[in-house]
Design an enzyme around this catalytic site. Structure first.
Site, short mmCIF file in Angstrom:
data_model
loop_
_atom_site.label_atom_id
_atom_site.label_comp_id
_atom_site.label_asym_id
_atom_site.label_seq_id
_atom_site.Cartn_x
_atom_site.Cartn_y
_atom_site.Cartn_z
CB CYS A 16 -27.76 -4.42 -10.07
SG CYS A 16 -28.38 -3.40 -11.64
NE ARG A 21 -8.69 -0.99 0.03
CZ ARG A 21 -8.70 -0.12 0.96
NH1 ARG A 21 -9.06 1.25 0.86
NH2 ARG A 21 -8.20 -0.35 2.26
CE1 TYR A 40 -3.52 -5.44 -1.18
CE2 TYR A 40 -3.22 -3.21 -0.02
CZ TYR A 40 -2.73 -4.54 -0.48
OH TYR A 40 -1.64 -4.99 0.42
NE ARG A 52 -2.77 -0.48 3.26
CZ ARG A 52 -3.90 -0.88 3.32
NH1 ARG A 52 -4.98 -0.13 2.53
NH2 ARG A 52 -3.99 -2.25 3.34
#
Ligand SMILES: *Cc1c(COP(=O)(O)O)cnc(C)c1O
Length: 432
Positions: free
Chosen positions: A361, A330, A391, A293
């Site tokens: 949907c 996320r 991510y 990250r």
């Protein structure tokens, strides 16, 4: 701005790496991932520079490539001299096709199949990060058949709760990952691995979690791991070569997230590790860290186009965009926070409270709740979601048969498409 590579230009438009994001959205269409290559390189250099400086020349950061896995990222990692972590044959294949050297590749995962193990060995993988007795048996067996002696390091659970979200806390005794020191499982597996002929035990790995801001977490982890290393030396005469301290320094998603000085943190951890080693009378192992990250997150942002603004008086307002959980799951997964802005209206006052929702949907298809925007927001405006370099693309799906967006890499001199937008043909590629 939450990262220094963001800005606002004379048109009132959001910029990334000095480039007008609204223009880029027009040029490449939305949804669109932008990444700032110089920022990725700067983040790599921060880790490499600090680790070599404070831990010594045998230290190496490994890019945890599950954060963002595509060929250009491996190429950049290679150019900067990083090692990498992979978690699947797909990532190995991608890295290999970008000519990433396999010697400094570490293969993670709590359930590697026999196929995975064989594939990795045939491709000359550097190290397995072994996570079960069955895996050690399988590596030993396959390694024997291939006349190899395979390097492994063992994943250890130090028993630390890093106070992050549960979904990303992996160092606790009851985690599905690793062998716990506290239960004696770690010691048993070391003894077992040392008895295997076709395996070379090179050291230990631990990873306490992600999005860690508290440097105490690394002190405690290193302390426990070094005690364990000393214990293994006294019990089995085993000298540890490699100690991998895991990944996980936090990044800023929102203004209230702290800024971490990674170099200063590494310097402190190195000081503590050296002192502890001399106290325990053990050699300082070759240190590995595995940031994912904090290498790629702040290099990236996602651009979308507003389709509708729905006001439900006295209840709630919705701004719908042309992407959603298919390109960024996320928030739906664990309520991740993001900074969201109207990229073409950066200088307007934000007094309209809304939820930014996707086009899938699914009621849970939310990118962010409680966003403040200019009340003039309307169809055709460009929405930017910041800090999406990690991510997002790697977790993206084709839910609702949406095509995954492209990744356009911004460079010092221009830009290039690192990953193309999927086509309709791509969507039906495997349908017979
Ligand atoms: C995911 C992961 C990382 C990287 O974590 P970040 O939060 O992206 O830095 C490092 N090591 C292991 C074992 C992981 O699973």
């Amino acid at each position: 701005m939450i990262c220094e590579n963001l800005g606002i230009n004379h048109m009132g438009n959001l910029t990334l790496a000095g480039r007008d994001t609204v223009e880029l959205a027009k040029k490449y269409q939305t949804p669109l991932f932008l990444m700032d290559e110089e920022r990725i390189r700067k983040n790599y250099r921060t880790y490499i520079g600090a680790m070599k400086k404070y831990f010594g020349d045998d230290a190496l950061p490994l890019y945890a490539s599950k954060a963002a896995s595509f060929r250009a990222i491996y190429k950049i990692a290679m150019e900067e001299g990083m090692g990498i972590d992979v978690v699947s044959c797909g990532e190995i294949y991608t890295a290999k096709s970008a000519n990433f050297p396999m010697e400094e590749v570490y293969f993670h995962g709590n359930n590697k199949t026999d196929f995975d193990i064989k594939y990795a060995m045939e491709n000359g993988i550097g190290y397995f990060v072994a996570d079960s007795r069955e895996e050690i048996d399988a590596i030993d067996g396959i390694s024997g058949e291939m006349n190899l002696c395979q390097n492994i390091i063992i994943r250890i659970t130090p028993g630390i709760d890093p106070h992050t979200y549960d979904a990303v806390a992996t160092g606790k005794v009851d985690s599905k990952f690793g062998f716990a020191i506290a239960t004696g499982a770690a010691e048993d597996i070391v003894k077992y691995a040392l008895s295997k002929k076709n395996i070379k035990l090179c050291g230990f790995h631990c990873h306490v979690g992600s999005q860690v801001f508290d440097s105490d977490v690394y002190f405690k982890t290193a302390d426990i791991m070094l005690e364990f290393i000393a214990d293994m030396k006294s019990k089995f005469g085993y000298e540890t070569e490699i100690l991998n301290l895991g990944g996980g320094y936090g990044v800023r998603y929102i203004e209230s997230d702290p800024v971490i000085d990674i170099e200063a943190n590494i310097a402190q951890v190195a000081k503590m590790v050296k002192e502890k080693c001399s106290e325990l009378r053990i050699d300082v192992p070759a240190i590995r860290m595995e940031p994912g990250r904090s290498i790629v997150a702040d290099s990236g942002l996602t651009l979308y186009t507003v389709g509708s603004v729905k006001v439900i008086p006295e209840y709630k307002n919705y701004v719908s965009i042309d992407g959603g959980m298919a390109d960024n799951p996320r928030f739906a997964l664990y309520g991740s926070e993001y900074t969201v802005a109207v990229a073409n209206k950066m200088n307007e006052e934000c007094d309209f409270l809304c939820s930014v929702v996707g086009r899938c949907c699914e009621c849970g298809d939310i990118i962010q709740e409680n966003v403040q925007m200019p009340s003039s927001v309307k169809r055709g405006d460009t929405i930017a979601v910041m800090t999406t370099g990690a991510y997002n693309y790697s977790m993206a799906s084709n839910y609702n048969r949406l095509q995954r967006p492209p990744i356009v890499m911004l460079t010092k001199t221009g830009e290039y498409t690192a990953v193309e937008r999927e086509s309709f043909e791509d969507i039906i590629k495997n349908d017979l």
